[in-house]
Write an enzyme that holds these catalytic residues in place. Sequence first.
Site, PDB file in Angstrom:
ATOM      1  CG  HIS A 226       7.922   2.825  -5.784  1.00 17.73           C
ATOM      2  ND1 HIS A 226       8.017   4.120  -6.275  1.00 17.73           N
ATOM      3  CD2 HIS A 226       6.745   2.327  -6.228  1.00 17.73           C
ATOM      4  CE1 HIS A 226       6.924   4.389  -6.978  1.00 17.73           C
ATOM      5  NE2 HIS A 226       6.145   3.318  -6.968  1.00 17.73           N
ATOM      6  NE  ARG A 385      -6.192 -10.166  -9.602  1.00 21.21           N
ATOM      7  CZ  ARG A 385      -5.153 -10.770  -9.025  1.00 21.21           C
ATOM      8  NH1 ARG A 385      -4.101 -10.060  -8.670  1.00 21.21           N
ATOM      9  NH2 ARG A 385      -5.165 -12.075  -8.814  1.00 21.21           N
ATOM     10  CD  GLU A 387      -5.080 -10.149  -2.224  1.00 20.39           C
ATOM     11  OE1 GLU A 387      -3.853 -10.181  -2.052  1.00 20.39           O
ATOM     12  OE2 GLU A 387      -5.891 -10.174  -1.285  1.00 20.39           O
TER      13      GLU A 387
END
Length: 449
Positions: A226, A385, A387
Amino acid sequence: MFARLYRSQLHRSCAGRSLVKRCYTAAPKLTPGTAASGYSLLSCVGAATAAGAMGLYLGSQINTKEQIASAEQTEPALGSEVSSLKVPAVIPNTDYENEPKPAYYTNTDISMHERMESFVLDLQNRLVTALESLEPSKKFYRDRWEREDGKGYGISCVIQDGQAFEKAGVNVSVIEGTLTPGQLKSMRDRNPQTAKKLDAGEEYDFRVAGVSVVVHPRNPYAPTAHKNYRRFEVYKRNDKDAGPVMAWFGGGADLTPAYLFEDDVKYFHQTLKHACDAHDQTYYPRFKAWCDTYFKNIHRGETRGVGGIFFDDLEDKSPEELFHFAYDSGNSFIRAYVPIVAKRMTMPYTMRERNWQLIRRGHYAEFNLVYDRGTKFGLMTPGARIESILMSLPLTARWEYMNKPIAGSPEEKLLETLNYTYAAQISTAQSDPDEGYYSWDEDEGYSSD
């Protein structure tokens, strides 16, 4: 069982004919002038029909089993992708120190927000190119989106179901808006300096430019990673011309393996340390400790992974110095991580390793959904958003009831490391929260400080 079903399928017609024959021969002979009762014939025909139907049912079950088996044979075998993966002779964009610096690196004629926007877009392209050099089956899907309220945009670069990467996302967001009361409270609660500068009774606008990265390789021996780098600016409501009330940098990078290779951990940390030391030799020990403090699953008593660096609300130097640090640190991730994937993605593995990988991904998802500040901030932002916010979640995960690794196994070794890191962090945080407590030693590996 299947042999019996198969025989039933082969002989269902014969069985039906035999039963019907027996029924007819068992029926009473008709005597002229008398009516046949029809009982025996009708009942036997019903039995014969039932037998035929049962045969057809069993046969259909066999056909279904055979279709499933045929479909399974067409699916790639577990781990078969490793044979088609090739490690490139050179991984692009890993030599950031010797490459010419882009114009935005020193262009002070534009705002720092605009320079940060140029940086995260550039970093996105550089990382996508590096990751695509390992993936033979497909390219990243690039999805540019605009906020419905017109206050910003983003570019989500995502790959799914690749041979090297089961899922990977490299997202850029350049947005602005008004801080919600919950967001303002969260900022004030986590940092006393922020609480002094941001009045709880005021309203504030914000704008941010950032890049967020999560990579989930397919091979269980290749670690998840990450990265996130951003610059956040806060303004008094509808007064952007007066300049930001506060502005800071945040970010970092960390490694989350399912299987522990100490040389990978050592290489990852040394590469990040090198980038930090070029700007401030206190950064790596501070940000390493901060990373272990932040990325932990409290409910499981373990850290999410083997650490890296993490920082937030960073404003201890001039914006110019911090921007250059963010540039070097962000680019160092490509050098620190992509070669590890290249090294591990061709290793053979079995269902045991795959299942353990999925269990660890479940724990990864738990952290992101329960504790991660970035996820919470995104979900609290009006018009967010979803997603893109939930892009960090793995494509697949597994939760087993009371899973416990075999004593002395590689799985137990990883779990012991994560438990030990967590316990050391808790112990030191209670005694001296300002000191580093746990670090990677170049000669001895993990040790408590």
